[in-house]
Write a protein that holds these residues in place. Structure first.
Motif, mmCIF file in Angstrom:
data_model
loop_
_atom_site.group_PDB
_atom_site.id
_atom_site.type_symbol
_atom_site.label_atom_id
_atom_site.label_comp_id
_atom_site.label_asym_id
_atom_site.label_seq_id
_atom_site.Cartn_x
_atom_site.Cartn_y
_atom_site.Cartn_z
ATOM 1 N N GLY A 1 0.793 -1.211 0.000
ATOM 2 C CA GLY A 1 0.000 0.000 0.000
ATOM 3 C C GLY A 1 0.831 1.268 0.000
ATOM 4 O O GLY A 1 0.298 2.367 0.057
ATOM 5 N N GLU B 1 2.703 2.355 2.289
ATOM 6 C CA GLU B 1 2.800 2.970 3.608
ATOM 7 C C GLU B 1 3.133 1.902 4.647
ATOM 8 O O GLU B 1 2.901 0.712 4.429
ATOM 9 C CB GLU B 1 1.507 3.678 3.975
ATOM 10 C CG GLU B 1 0.325 2.747 4.088
ATOM 11 C CD GLU B 1 -0.949 3.492 4.437
ATOM 12 O OE1 GLU B 1 -0.909 4.736 4.479
ATOM 13 O OE2 GLU B 1 -1.977 2.829 4.671
ATOM 14 N N CYS C 1 3.929 1.392 9.207
ATOM 15 C CA CYS C 1 4.034 1.969 10.546
ATOM 16 C C CYS C 1 5.395 1.603 11.132
ATOM 17 O O CYS C 1 6.142 0.809 10.560
ATOM 18 C CB CYS C 1 2.912 1.476 11.448
ATOM 19 S SG CYS C 1 3.020 -0.261 11.869
ATOM 20 N N CYS D 1 6.240 -0.152 13.593
ATOM 21 C CA CYS D 1 6.429 -1.552 13.965
ATOM 22 C C CYS D 1 6.730 -2.414 12.748
ATOM 23 O O CYS D 1 7.275 -3.499 12.878
ATOM 24 C CB CYS D 1 5.194 -2.065 14.697
ATOM 25 S SG CYS D 1 3.679 -1.925 13.724
ATOM 26 N N ASP D 2 6.372 -1.934 11.543
ATOM 27 C CA ASP D 2 6.737 -2.654 10.328
ATOM 28 C C ASP D 2 8.199 -2.452 9.967
ATOM 29 O O ASP D 2 8.821 -3.314 9.359
ATOM 30 C CB ASP D 2 5.879 -2.167 9.146
ATOM 31 C CG ASP D 2 4.422 -2.582 9.282
ATOM 32 O OD1 ASP D 2 4.166 -3.671 9.827
ATOM 33 O OD2 ASP D 2 3.556 -1.805 8.859
ATOM 34 N N ARG E 1 -3.306 6.551 13.084
ATOM 35 C CA ARG E 1 -4.552 5.779 13.033
ATOM 36 C C ARG E 1 -4.585 4.890 14.258
ATOM 37 O O ARG E 1 -3.916 3.865 14.300
ATOM 38 C CB ARG E 1 -4.606 4.927 11.770
ATOM 39 C CG ARG E 1 -4.795 5.742 10.505
ATOM 40 C CD ARG E 1 -5.106 4.818 9.331
ATOM 41 N NE ARG E 1 -4.490 5.348 8.121
ATOM 42 C CZ ARG E 1 -4.000 4.595 7.158
ATOM 43 N NH1 ARG E 1 -4.032 3.294 7.270
ATOM 44 N NH2 ARG E 1 -3.466 5.144 6.096
ATOM 45 N N TRP F 1 -1.335 3.217 15.944
ATOM 46 C CA TRP F 1 -0.230 3.181 15.008
ATOM 47 C C TRP F 1 -0.062 4.499 14.263
ATOM 48 O O TRP F 1 -1.043 5.236 14.036
ATOM 49 C CB TRP F 1 -0.425 2.047 13.991
ATOM 50 C CG TRP F 1 -0.431 0.711 14.641
ATOM 51 C CD1 TRP F 1 0.639 0.051 15.177
ATOM 52 C CD2 TRP F 1 -1.563 -0.139 14.845
ATOM 53 N NE1 TRP F 1 0.245 -1.152 15.698
ATOM 54 C CE2 TRP F 1 -1.104 -1.299 15.515
ATOM 55 C CE3 TRP F 1 -2.914 -0.046 14.539
ATOM 56 C CZ2 TRP F 1 -1.945 -2.336 15.867
ATOM 57 C CZ3 TRP F 1 -3.762 -1.087 14.899
ATOM 58 C CH2 TRP F 1 -3.272 -2.211 15.554
ATOM 59 N N TYR G 1 1.299 5.815 10.631
ATOM 60 C CA TYR G 1 1.658 5.336 9.305
ATOM 61 C C TYR G 1 2.454 6.390 8.563
ATOM 62 O O TYR G 1 2.101 7.565 8.551
ATOM 63 C CB TYR G 1 0.399 4.968 8.500
ATOM 64 C CG TYR G 1 -0.201 3.656 8.944
ATOM 65 C CD1 TYR G 1 -1.025 3.592 10.060
ATOM 66 C CD2 TYR G 1 0.083 2.469 8.275
ATOM 67 C CE1 TYR G 1 -1.559 2.394 10.493
ATOM 68 C CE2 TYR G 1 -0.448 1.270 8.697
ATOM 69 C CZ TYR G 1 -1.270 1.236 9.805
ATOM 70 O OH TYR G 1 -1.787 0.044 10.222
ATOM 71 N N ARG H 1 4.139 7.524 4.835
ATOM 72 C CA ARG H 1 3.959 7.335 3.392
ATOM 73 C C ARG H 1 4.894 8.305 2.675
ATOM 74 O O ARG H 1 5.038 9.451 3.110
ATOM 75 C CB ARG H 1 2.508 7.616 3.018
ATOM 76 C CG ARG H 1 2.094 7.117 1.668
ATOM 77 C CD ARG H 1 0.564 7.221 1.504
ATOM 78 N NE ARG H 1 0.112 8.559 1.919
ATOM 79 C CZ ARG H 1 -1.034 8.788 2.532
ATOM 80 N NH1 ARG H 1 -1.838 7.791 2.831
ATOM 81 N NH2 ARG H 1 -1.382 9.997 2.867
#
Lengths: 114, 114
Positions: free
Chosen positions: A33, A35, A37, A39-40, A70, A73, A75, A77
DNA sequence: TGTCACTATCGACGCATGTCGATGTCCTGC
DNA sequence: GCAGGACATCGACATGCGTCGATAGTGACA
């Protein structure tokens, strides 16, 4: 390029001139997507969470990343405008000497009367 | 982008992430014949000669400038390969999200069971 | 309401970097 | 050989930057 023009581009280059940050941007771009967060992103590095957060802040303040919260989290981008500015910068540069014969020019500052 | 790939590009970005150095490169590119000696470049800055020499050395060691001595003068010329590497870097990046609908993705690292 | 997870901020530390003055090296011209 | 100019190198200083541990803020959930 004037000093003002340089002052506009240098913050973007400074933000990218770090192995962690350029990888962060690459990860965000290639993530599902477009984008991701924090933690990713963090598991890809051997760095602590505050350090990752710091680098993301640098990218955000340079205008390279968009930030959106959100729930719990946050995000991130990529902002295509900033990337396009980089593209145009380097696309315009090397056109100066593609295959020019490179005529040896005499120095102008010290005068040619050497 | 892997850590190794980042390590290859970052030195180039670091070398350019300075207002003096990006202007130096621009001056060399736009100078007559695509090359310039130190005495051509220094008058454009309010910096001492050792400082200009230092910045030119950084650009040279990063592979962005070619150095050639002719008599008393040292001529610097841009290396198109390095500039092309920069162009390709940014040309490949923003193609990830030109107009994608940006489907909200759930974070994967911390697990969706939060 | 209390607890937990996710993220940002703060303060501190060590290292890298930009800048300068002083000096060295190399080439040219007398 | 000697003087002078162009450029690089050296050492020192101040500043910036990357990293960490500790801590604060915020939303979700029982």
């Amino acid at each position: 390029m004037t000093a003002e023009q340089a002052a506009q581009v240098v913050p973007l280059l400074k933000a990218l001139a770090d192995p962690v940050r350029i990888r962060l941007l690459s990860l965000v771009l290639s993530h599902e997507g477009g984008e991701a967060c924090v933690c990713d992103l963090q598991p890809s590095f051997d760095l602590t969470q505050p350090t990752i957060s710091h680098h993301l802040k640098v990218l955000h303040e340079a205008g390279l990343l968009h930030r959106e919260k959100r729930g719990v989290w946050v995000y991130y981008r990529a902002r295509p405008e900033a990337l396009e500015a980089m593209t145009q910068l380097f696309a315009a540069a090397p056109s100066a000497t593609p295959a020019t014969p490179v005529t040896p020019a005499a120095p102008t500052a010290a005068g040619a009367g050497a």
